[in-house]
Design a protein around this motif. Structure first.
Motif, PDB file in Angstrom:
ATOM      1  N   GLY A   9       0.632  -1.110   0.050  1.00 21.90           N
ATOM      2  CA  GLY A   9      -0.202   0.028   0.193  1.00 21.90           C
ATOM      3  C   GLY A   9       0.765   1.107   0.041  1.00 21.90           C
ATOM      4  O   GLY A   9       0.288   2.391  -0.333  1.00 21.90           O
ATOM      5  N   SER A  10       2.020   1.066   0.316  1.00 23.83           N
ATOM      6  CA  SER A  10       2.993   2.299   0.580  1.00 23.83           C
ATOM      7  C   SER A  10       4.389   1.860   0.492  1.00 23.83           C
ATOM      8  O   SER A  10       4.768   0.766   0.699  1.00 23.83           O
ATOM      9  CB  SER A  10       2.518   3.103   1.919  1.00 23.83           C
ATOM     10  N   SER A  12       6.332   2.832   2.933  1.00 19.04           N
ATOM     11  CA  SER A  12       6.579   2.458   4.074  1.00 19.04           C
ATOM     12  C   SER A  12       6.196   1.048   4.577  1.00 19.04           C
ATOM     13  O   SER A  12       6.607   0.612   5.688  1.00 19.04           O
ATOM     14  CB  SER A  12       5.545   3.476   4.882  1.00 19.04           C
ATOM     15  N   ASP A  13       5.824   0.209   3.831  1.00 15.89           N
ATOM     16  CA  ASP A  13       5.530  -1.267   3.952  1.00 15.89           C
ATOM     17  C   ASP A  13       6.544  -2.075   3.609  1.00 15.89           C
ATOM     18  O   ASP A  13       6.520  -3.358   3.752  1.00 15.89           O
ATOM     19  CB  ASP A  13       4.127  -1.664   3.133  1.00 15.89           C
ATOM     20  N   ARG A  40      -5.381   5.753  -2.140  1.00 19.55           N
ATOM     21  CA  ARG A  40      -4.924   7.038  -2.948  1.00 19.55           C
ATOM     22  C   ARG A  40      -4.830   6.644  -4.372  1.00 19.55           C
ATOM     23  O   ARG A  40      -4.966   7.948  -5.082  1.00 19.55           O
ATOM     24  CB  ARG A  40      -3.452   7.306  -2.479  1.00 19.55           C
ATOM     25  N   VAL A  63      -0.446  -5.994   0.979  1.00 18.23           N
ATOM     26  CA  VAL A  63       0.241  -5.747   2.330  1.00 18.23           C
ATOM     27  C   VAL A  63      -0.029  -4.246   2.679  1.00 18.23           C
ATOM     28  O   VAL A  63       0.333  -3.325   1.855  1.00 18.23           O
ATOM     29  CB  VAL A  63       1.986  -5.744   2.183  1.00 18.23           C
ATOM     30  N   ALA A  64      -0.628  -4.125   3.635  1.00 19.69           N
ATOM     31  CA  ALA A  64      -1.063  -2.735   4.095  1.00 19.69           C
ATOM     32  C   ALA A  64      -1.333  -2.462   5.506  1.00 19.69           C
ATOM     33  O   ALA A  64      -1.465  -3.446   6.402  1.00 19.69           O
ATOM     34  CB  ALA A  64      -2.446  -2.292   3.254  1.00 19.69           C
ATOM     35  N   GLY A  65      -1.165  -1.035   6.001  1.00 22.45           N
ATOM     36  CA  GLY A  65      -1.498  -0.994   7.387  1.00 22.45           C
ATOM     37  C   GLY A  65      -2.536   0.152   7.457  1.00 22.45           C
ATOM     38  O   GLY A  65      -3.184   0.492   6.412  1.00 22.45           O
ATOM     39  N   MET A  66      -2.824   0.525   8.631  1.00 19.21           N
ATOM     40  CA  MET A  66      -3.844   1.355   9.032  1.00 19.21           C
ATOM     41  C   MET A  66      -5.310   0.859   8.416  1.00 19.21           C
ATOM     42  O   MET A  66      -5.716  -0.242   8.817  1.00 19.21           O
ATOM     43  CB  MET A  66      -3.705   2.893   8.357  1.00 19.21           C
ATOM     44  N   VAL A  87      -0.071  -4.528   8.518  1.00 18.13           N
ATOM     45  CA  VAL A  87       1.028  -3.932   8.974  1.00 18.13           C
ATOM     46  C   VAL A  87       1.129  -3.179  10.000  1.00 18.13           C
ATOM     47  O   VAL A  87      -0.027  -2.212  10.343  1.00 18.13           O
ATOM     48  CB  VAL A  87       1.640  -2.651   7.562  1.00 18.13           C
TER      49      VAL A  87
HETATM   50  C1  RP5 Z   1      -1.670   2.372   4.364  1.00 18.38           C
HETATM   51  O1  RP5 Z   1      -1.232   3.349   5.222  1.00 18.38           O
HETATM   52  C2  RP5 Z   1      -0.321   1.961   3.785  1.00 18.38           C
HETATM   53  O2  RP5 Z   1      -0.107   0.591   3.379  1.00 18.38           O
HETATM   54  C3  RP5 Z   1       0.608   2.054   4.777  1.00 18.38           C
HETATM   55  O3  RP5 Z   1       0.886   1.100   5.761  1.00 18.38           O
HETATM   56  C4  RP5 Z   1      -0.051   3.184   5.800  1.00 18.38           C
HETATM   57  C5  RP5 Z   1       0.699   4.466   5.813  1.00 18.38           C
HETATM   58  O4  RP5 Z   1       0.954   4.841   4.562  1.00 18.38           O
HETATM   59  P1  RP5 Z   1       2.106   6.214   4.357  1.00 18.38           P
HETATM   60  O5  RP5 Z   1       1.338   7.335   4.907  1.00 18.38           O
HETATM   61  O6  RP5 Z   1       3.351   5.963   5.303  1.00 18.38           O
HETATM   62  O7  RP5 Z   1       2.366   6.362   2.814  1.00 18.38           O
HETATM   63  O8  RP5 Z   1      -2.270   2.576   3.044  1.00 18.38           O
END
Ligand code: RP5
Length: 160
Positions: A9-10, A12-13, A40, A63-66, A87
């Motif tokens: 997703g980013s 940062s992952d 996004r 793979v993604a966070g938040m 994540v």
């Molecule tokens: C999610 O938001 C992404 O997978 C990541 O883990 C989290 C933060 O994203 P960034 O702001 O670091 O790009 O969509």
């Protein structure tokens, strides 16, 4: 053509991605990797998932966070198995946000969720799915498990 498509997703992952690439390299599984965000860049995601499935991708890993919509969004665009990796690297709520976002899919659109940051298990699960119709890959899995077993036995014997 790649057997697996891995989508982060980013940027940062990326740390979680290392666990995935290590296993695929060890098993000789072909994969491609992209950074595409469900929130996004949703139109890029749709196009990529549909194209990948046409090109022969057998399994997707998201793979993604938040508020991690990515694995579920992949599953909405494809009938291939989707594995989700929550994540929890910088999560203010210890990863519970992404764990529940990925785990609690509505009935009918499944995502197989592995543990937080556990790219290794996501890749191994993908290998197991592929190995169901690939004898050589199955054999590699058998010896991988055998090595694990031996490692535990050695630790037990050397336990002081
Ligand atoms: C999610 O938001 C992404 O997978 C990541 O883990 C989290 C933060 O994203 P960034 O702001 O670091 O790009 O969509």
């Amino acid at each position: 053509m790649s057997q697996v498509s891995v989508i982060l997703g980013s940027n940062s992952d990326k740390e979680v991605f290392r666990g995935i690439s290590t296993i695929f390299n060890e098993f000789g599984v072909s994969f491609e990797k992209r950074i595409i965000s469900a929130h996004r860049t949703p139109e890029v995601l749709k196009e990529y998932v549909e194209k990948s499935e046409k090109n022969g991708t057998k399994v997707f890993i998201g793979v993604a966070g938040m508020a991690a919509a990515l694995p579920g969004a992949i599953a909405s665009y494809s009938n291939r198995p989707v594995i989700g990796v929550p994540v929890a690297l910088n999560s203010p709520v210890m990863g519970l946000d992404s764990i529940f976002s990925i785990l609690q899919m509505p009935p009918g659109i499944p995502v197989a969720t592995v543990g937080a940051n556990n790219g290794k298990n996501a890749a191994l699960l993908a290998v197991e799915i592929l190995a169901a119709s690939d004898t050589m890959l199955h054999q590699k899995l058998v010896s991988y498990r055998q090595k694990q077993k031996q490692k535990v036995k050695n630790s037990d014997q050397q336990f002081t």
